[in-house]
Scaffold this motif. Structure first.
Motif, PDB file in Angstrom:
ATOM      1  N   UNK A   2      38.609  63.493  36.864  1.00 50.59           N
ATOM      2  CA  UNK A   2      39.169  63.380  35.524  1.00 50.59           C
ATOM      3  C   UNK A   2      40.675  63.556  35.571  1.00 50.59           C
ATOM      4  N   UNK A   3      41.304  63.184  34.510  1.00 47.45           N
ATOM      5  CA  UNK A   3      42.750  63.300  34.396  1.00 47.45           C
ATOM      6  C   UNK A   3      43.073  64.687  33.867  1.00 47.45           C
ATOM      7  N   UNK A  92      51.639  62.899  39.035  1.00 43.57           N
ATOM      8  CA  UNK A  92      51.224  61.497  38.908  1.00 43.57           C
ATOM      9  C   UNK A  92      49.753  61.360  39.292  1.00 43.57           C
ATOM     10  N   UNK A  93      49.352  62.016  40.359  1.00 40.86           N
ATOM     11  CA  UNK A  93      47.957  61.979  40.791  1.00 40.86           C
ATOM     12  C   UNK A  93      47.044  62.656  39.765  1.00 40.86           C
ATOM     13  N   UNK A  94      47.448  63.812  39.264  1.00 41.87           N
ATOM     14  CA  UNK A  94      46.594  64.602  38.372  1.00 41.87           C
ATOM     15  C   UNK A  94      46.519  64.049  36.953  1.00 41.87           C
ATOM     16  N   UNK A 100      42.931  54.757  34.802  1.00 38.75           N
ATOM     17  CA  UNK A 100      43.965  55.297  33.931  1.00 38.75           C
ATOM     18  C   UNK A 100      45.244  55.503  34.731  1.00 38.75           C
ATOM     19  N   UNK A 101      46.327  54.848  34.336  1.00 39.37           N
ATOM     20  CA  UNK A 101      47.583  55.060  35.065  1.00 39.37           C
ATOM     21  C   UNK A 101      48.141  56.458  34.802  1.00 39.37           C
ATOM     22  N   UNK A 102      49.044  56.879  35.648  1.00 41.03           N
ATOM     23  CA  UNK A 102      49.695  58.188  35.476  1.00 41.03           C
ATOM     24  C   UNK A 102      50.393  58.240  34.132  1.00 41.03           C
ATOM     25  N   UNK A 103      50.380  59.416  33.540  1.00 38.58           N
ATOM     26  CA  UNK A 103      51.049  59.615  32.254  1.00 38.58           C
ATOM     27  C   UNK A 103      52.520  59.929  32.540  1.00 38.58           C
TER      28      UNK A 103
END
Length: 159
Positions: A2-3, A92-94, A100-103
């Motif tokens: 999950x993000x 970026x990974x987390x 879903x791209x990095x936030x």
């Protein structure tokens, strides 16, 4: 995976306490604290502190370090840059997933937060000078921490 460190949930994910469609959900204190905690790059801060202790221990004595492989300044700069890049990579990974791209805003805020936190400690900024002028100032450090803490929630709110 999950993000886990996203500030905003990926599109389509419901968040506990979400308002019905068309209604604005008020931020609860819990949601605000969770967002603020997610903006603090604690996963790298712990690593930074261990390296900081090592550098300080190595150069605490007044012996001649001219034969060392690197100078104290080089260690400070290298360690700070490494940790800064680690914040960006880990965040970026987390904040991303397979679909879903990095936030990017959350990654940027965490990176800036890290730099302000390091500046508040002094560390590398106490040993680096630009044109024979120190770039660390204790008052500026304190004011940056307070200003950043106040400003971030104002311009970056979870939707």
């Amino acid at each position: 995976m999950s993000t886990i460190l996203r500030i905003r949930p990926p599109a389509g994910d419901a968040v506990e306490g979400d308002a019905p469609t068309g209604a604005a959900a008020p931020d609860s204190a819990k949601q605000y604290i969770e967002r603020v905690v997610n903006l603090i790059p604690t996963e790298v801060i712990g690593v930074y502190l261990v390296g900081k202790a090592g550098i300080q221990a190595r150069f605490a004595d007044k012996t001649d370090h001219s034969q060392d492989l690197f100078s104290e300044t080089t260690y400070w700069i290298g360690w700070t840059v490494f940790c800064f890049l680690s914040v960006i990579a880990v965040r970026a990974w987390a904040t991303s997933d397979q679909n879903t791209p990095a936030e990017k805003p959350a990654v940027a805020i965490a990176a800036i937060s890290f730099l302000i936190w390091v500046y508040s400690l002094g560390d590398v900024f106490k040993v680096v000078e630009i044109r024979n002028h120190a770039i660390w100032d204790s008052l500026l450090a304190m004011l940056l921490v307070f200003a950043w803490t106040l400003i971030v929630p104002l311009f970056y709110r979870a939707k």
